[in-house]
Design a protein around this motif. Structure first.
Motif, PDB file in Angstrom:
ATOM      1  N   LEU A 221       5.548  -5.648  69.592  1.00  0.00           N
ATOM      2  CA  LEU A 221       5.249  -5.669  68.155  1.00  0.00           C
ATOM      3  C   LEU A 221       4.762  -7.041  67.714  1.00  0.00           C
ATOM      4  N   GLU A 222       5.410  -8.078  68.215  1.00  0.00           N
ATOM      5  CA  GLU A 222       4.972  -9.440  67.881  1.00  0.00           C
ATOM      6  C   GLU A 222       3.585  -9.722  68.450  1.00  0.00           C
ATOM      7  N   GLN A 223       3.331  -9.223  69.652  1.00  0.00           N
ATOM      8  CA  GLN A 223       2.014  -9.414  70.256  1.00  0.00           C
ATOM      9  C   GLN A 223       0.943  -8.714  69.419  1.00  0.00           C
ATOM     10  N   LYS A 224       1.268  -7.554  68.905  1.00  0.00           N
ATOM     11  CA  LYS A 224       0.321  -6.831  68.049  1.00  0.00           C
ATOM     12  C   LYS A 224      -0.023  -7.674  66.826  1.00  0.00           C
ATOM     13  N   ARG A 225       1.001  -8.272  66.210  1.00  0.00           N
ATOM     14  CA  ARG A 225       0.753  -9.130  65.041  1.00  0.00           C
ATOM     15  C   ARG A 225      -0.118 -10.322  65.402  1.00  0.00           C
ATOM     16  N   VAL A 226       0.153 -10.931  66.537  1.00  0.00           N
ATOM     17  CA  VAL A 226      -0.640 -12.092  66.980  1.00  0.00           C
ATOM     18  C   VAL A 226      -2.090 -11.669  67.201  1.00  0.00           C
TER      19      VAL A 226
ATOM     20  N   GLU B 229      -3.663  -9.176  65.857  1.00  0.00           N
ATOM     21  CA  GLU B 229      -4.283  -8.910  64.553  1.00  0.00           C
ATOM     22  C   GLU B 229      -4.723 -10.206  63.893  1.00  0.00           C
ATOM     23  N   LYS B 230      -3.897 -11.238  63.997  1.00  0.00           N
ATOM     24  CA  LYS B 230      -4.232 -12.529  63.402  1.00  0.00           C
ATOM     25  C   LYS B 230      -5.431 -13.154  64.122  1.00  0.00           C
ATOM     26  N   ILE B 231      -5.488 -13.032  65.425  1.00  0.00           N
ATOM     27  CA  ILE B 231      -6.634 -13.537  66.194  1.00  0.00           C
ATOM     28  C   ILE B 231      -7.911 -12.848  65.719  1.00  0.00           C
ATOM     29  N   ALA B 232      -7.842 -11.534  65.592  1.00  0.00           N
ATOM     30  CA  ALA B 232      -9.013 -10.783  65.134  1.00  0.00           C
ATOM     31  C   ALA B 232      -9.433 -11.226  63.731  1.00  0.00           C
ATOM     32  N   TRP B 233      -8.455 -11.432  62.866  1.00  0.00           N
ATOM     33  CA  TRP B 233      -8.771 -11.862  61.504  1.00  0.00           C
ATOM     34  C   TRP B 233      -9.435 -13.235  61.509  1.00  0.00           C
ATOM     35  N   TYR B 234      -8.872 -14.190  62.266  1.00  0.00           N
ATOM     36  CA  TYR B 234      -9.472 -15.526  62.326  1.00  0.00           C
ATOM     37  C   TYR B 234     -10.877 -15.485  62.912  1.00  0.00           C
ATOM     38  N   ARG B 235     -11.086 -14.648  63.905  1.00  0.00           N
ATOM     39  CA  ARG B 235     -12.437 -14.531  64.478  1.00  0.00           C
ATOM     40  C   ARG B 235     -13.411 -13.961  63.443  1.00  0.00           C
ATOM     41  N   SER B 236     -12.953 -13.030  62.636  1.00  0.00           N
ATOM     42  CA  SER B 236     -13.849 -12.410  61.649  1.00  0.00           C
ATOM     43  C   SER B 236     -14.221 -13.397  60.538  1.00  0.00           C
ATOM     44  N   VAL B 237     -13.321 -14.279  60.156  1.00  0.00           N
ATOM     45  CA  VAL B 237     -13.635 -15.209  59.077  1.00  0.00           C
ATOM     46  C   VAL B 237     -14.341 -16.475  59.570  1.00  0.00           C
ATOM     47  N   SER B 238     -14.330 -16.721  60.873  1.00  0.00           N
ATOM     48  CA  SER B 238     -14.971 -17.932  61.366  1.00  0.00           C
ATOM     49  C   SER B 238     -16.396 -17.682  61.834  1.00  0.00           C
ATOM     50  N   GLN B 239     -16.880 -16.482  61.682  1.00  0.00           N
ATOM     51  CA  GLN B 239     -18.249 -16.190  62.131  1.00  0.00           C
ATOM     52  C   GLN B 239     -19.237 -16.253  61.009  1.00  0.00           C
TER      53      GLN B 239
END
Length: 119
Positions: A102-107, A109-119
């Motif tokens: 569950l914690e890995q899923k949250r991490v 998700e956060k990675i995906a979010w940061y990648r989406s906003v940094s492009q």
């Protein structure tokens, strides 16, 4: 085949201090000694140490490790209790793995979010 403490530590990937500590707290019984008083480990000792290390690495508390070591001394008479103790530990491992997933899923998700906003 007898093994020195150094050979035992190397084979198991632990320090000699770990082996001494395990012996000191009562996890290891019946380790043979040479006439000079040096410990000598058998294949059975290595197997037992490997299992204890596995249990410790997977989160088993020292107190429960001590209980498991006591049950080992009982031979077949302690088999049922050892099995119950291992089953309980297995369930606890499953719970920890699930929490980690569950914690890995949250991490992720956060990675995906940061990648989406940094492009």
């Amino acid at each position: 085949m007898p093994y020195t403490p150094g050979e035992t530590a190397e084979r198991l990937g632990v320090s000699i201090d770990t082996i001494r500590y395990y012996e000191k707290i009562g996890l290891l019984h019946g380790i043979r000694r040479t006439s000079a008083g040096r410990r000598v480990f058998s294949d059975d000792d290595l197997s037992r140490l490997g299992l204890l290390r596995c249990l410790r690495d997977s989160g088993m508390p020292i107190a429960r490790l001590r209980r498991f070591a006591e049950l080992l001394q009982l031979g077949d008479d302690g088999a049922e209790q050892r099995t119950a103790l291992l089953e309980e530990h297995d369930r606890e491992i499953d719970e920890r793995v699930e929490r980690l997933r569950l914690e890995q899923k949250r991490v992720r998700e956060k990675i995906a979010w940061y990648r989406s906003v940094s492009q």
